[in-house]
Scaffold this motif. Structure first.
Motif, PDB file in Angstrom:
ATOM      1  N   PHE A 152       0.821  -1.212   0.000  1.00  0.00           N
ATOM      2  CA  PHE A 152       0.000   0.000   0.000  1.00  0.00           C
ATOM      3  C   PHE A 152       0.859   1.269   0.000  1.00  0.00           C
ATOM      4  CE2 PHE A 152      -2.294  -3.133   2.757  1.00  0.00           C
ATOM      5  CZ  PHE A 152      -3.172  -3.590   1.770  1.00  0.00           C
ATOM      6  N   ALA A 153       1.918   1.273  -0.820  1.00  0.00           N
ATOM      7  CA  ALA A 153       2.825   2.423  -0.847  1.00  0.00           C
ATOM      8  C   ALA A 153       2.101   3.691  -1.293  1.00  0.00           C
ATOM      9  CB  ALA A 153       4.011   2.137  -1.774  1.00  0.00           C
ATOM     10  N   ALA A 154       1.205   3.578  -2.274  1.00  0.00           N
ATOM     11  CA  ALA A 154       0.475   4.755  -2.750  1.00  0.00           C
ATOM     12  C   ALA A 154      -0.438   5.309  -1.671  1.00  0.00           C
ATOM     13  CB  ALA A 154      -0.331   4.400  -3.999  1.00  0.00           C
ATOM     14  N   VAL A 155      -1.117   4.427  -0.954  1.00  0.00           N
ATOM     15  CA  VAL A 155      -2.014   4.870   0.120  1.00  0.00           C
ATOM     16  C   VAL A 155      -1.219   5.553   1.226  1.00  0.00           C
ATOM     17  CG1 VAL A 155      -3.688   4.129   1.841  1.00  0.00           C
ATOM     18  CG2 VAL A 155      -3.653   3.042  -0.417  1.00  0.00           C
ATOM     19  N   LEU A 156      -0.101   4.962   1.603  1.00  0.00           N
ATOM     20  CA  LEU A 156       0.726   5.539   2.659  1.00  0.00           C
ATOM     21  C   LEU A 156       1.329   6.872   2.226  1.00  0.00           C
ATOM     22  CD1 LEU A 156       2.544   2.326   3.953  1.00  0.00           C
ATOM     23  CD2 LEU A 156       0.612   3.527   4.989  1.00  0.00           C
ATOM     24  N   THR A 157       1.685   6.993   0.943  1.00  0.00           N
ATOM     25  CA  THR A 157       2.217   8.263   0.447  1.00  0.00           C
ATOM     26  C   THR A 157       1.166   9.355   0.513  1.00  0.00           C
ATOM     27  OG1 THR A 157       3.723   7.071  -1.035  1.00  0.00           O
ATOM     28  CG2 THR A 157       3.314   9.398  -1.514  1.00  0.00           C
ATOM     29  N   ALA A 158      -0.067   9.026   0.125  1.00  0.00           N
ATOM     30  CA  ALA A 158      -1.151  10.010   0.212  1.00  0.00           C
ATOM     31  C   ALA A 158      -1.414  10.417   1.657  1.00  0.00           C
ATOM     32  CB  ALA A 158      -2.423   9.432  -0.413  1.00  0.00           C
TER      33      ALA A 158
END
Length: 364
Positions: free
Chosen positions: A240-246
């Motif tokens: 979930f790298a994209a979710v964590l980045t957001a």
């Protein structure tokens, strides 16, 4: 006496009428005020860039407006839109991931940690102290707050559909302001001067500087921090790298910082036994966290010469009071109030100071 009463009644009714007119006008414009505030913020922050673009495009304002509108979509609107949409759509995953951390246990320190020069022994001691305290007990205490924090973010940004509409309105209003910027600025300055003389005009200029400083220091710093941390999460293979980045981007906007996202990710990777990529992520995490103390003061000073504590207090307080738009409203109000207070105190000192003697005449 009758004339005085007549004048007093007329003045009172006039004030009530003006107040009612202003209130009804704001009520009618209420749905559009967030977009107007966002557009004003973006246009003020990027106005010098717009002039440079116009000079390179044969001094064509129409071409410059088109280029700047597209740039706003790519640089400012799209990151906010993607971040908010990702958080709202994956809120359940964020809560599940945060709660899953509470089941982790602290493994023994890796053998290579003690071999590190200078810091090896201290790192092992720190690792052992954390294990003795009981990582799972600490995480179990933090666990109930995961859902609370996520719901707070969702409530602050509102529904995803409404945010998308506000962003589209922001872009449209920004294009109009780019085309008619000089006329709008002259009108606001004239209103400030009519309201409070030269001090009112100075307050208008200060508000523009404060908005530019916050846009540079807060938003740009948050973008850079989230980008560095997101690259580290993607390279290390964190789920979930994209979710964590957001989520990290929104936390940086709220002045919480990326630590609450990156630190659990680093700990999780070490617990999983992937020491190499955990160390890589640790390096990216330290870099992302350190940027907050280096990049933000420089960018804020580029926009306005204001105390850093004043800007940060305004950002956090404005976010709590007004939601996402408050990150610009809060510091702007505090900056104007701070400068007016400083000007008022300086006037008192100047008036109390004795006149300076010209001194003896210089020999010819």
């Amino acid at each position: 006496m009758a004339d005085v009463r007549h004048d007093l009644t007329r003045i009172t009714l006039a004030i009530l009428f003006i107040a009612a007119l202003i209130g009804v006008s704001l009520w009618i414009l209420g749905p559009f005020l967030p977009a107007v505030i966002w557009a004003t913020t973006l246009v003020i922050a990027t106005w010098p860039i717009m002039h440079q673009v116009q000079a390179r495009l044969w001094n064509s304002r129409a071409l410059a407006v088109i280029i700047m509108t597209l740039a706003l979509l790519l640089v400012f609107v799209v990151p906010f839109w993607l971040a908010i949409g990702t958080i709202v759509k994956n809120s359940d995953r964020i809560v599940e991931w945060a709660e899953s951390i509470a089941t982790m246990t602290m493994p023994p320190p890796p053998a290579w940690l003690a071999d590190l020069p200078f810091i090896g022994a201290k790192a092992v001691d720190a690792w052992q102290k954390i294990a003795d305290i009981g990582l799972q007990d600490v995480l179990q205490r933090v666990r109930p707050y995961a859902a609370m924090v996520t719901q707070w973010f969702i409530g602050a940004v509102g529904s995803f559909g409404m945010v998308l509409i506000q962003f589209l309105l922001t872009v449209a209003i920004s294009a109009i302001m780019y085309a008619q910027g000089e006329r709008a600025a002259a009108a606001v300055l004239r209103f400030g001067h009519r309201l409070a003389g030269e001090r009112g005009a100075q307050s208008v200029r200060l508000a523009a500087q404060a908005i530019r400083g916050v846009a540079l220091g807060v938003v740009v710093t948050a973008l850079v921090q989230a980008a560095v941390g997101g690259i580290g999460l993607a390279i290390a293979g964190v789920p979930f790298a994209a979710v964590l980045t957001a989520l990290m981007f929104m936390m940086c906007i709220a002045q919480i910082g990326p630590t609450l996202v990156l630190a659990p990710a680093v700990i999780w990777m070490y617990v999983e036994g992937d020491y190499t990529w955990a160390t890589v992520l640790l390096v990216f995490s330290v870099l992302a966290i350190s940027l907050d103390n280096v990049l933000r003061p420089i960018l804020i000073k580029m926009g306005a010469d204001l105390p850093l504590l004043l800007v940060l207090t305004g950002v956090i307080g404005g976010l709590i009071a007004f939601g996402l738009i408050g990150i610009f409203i809060g510091p702007t109000v505090l900056a104007v109030g701070y400068t007016l207070l400083q000007a008022w105190m300086d006037e008192d000192v100047t008036a109390a100071a004795p006149p300076v003697s010209p001194g003896p005449p210089k020999p010819s």
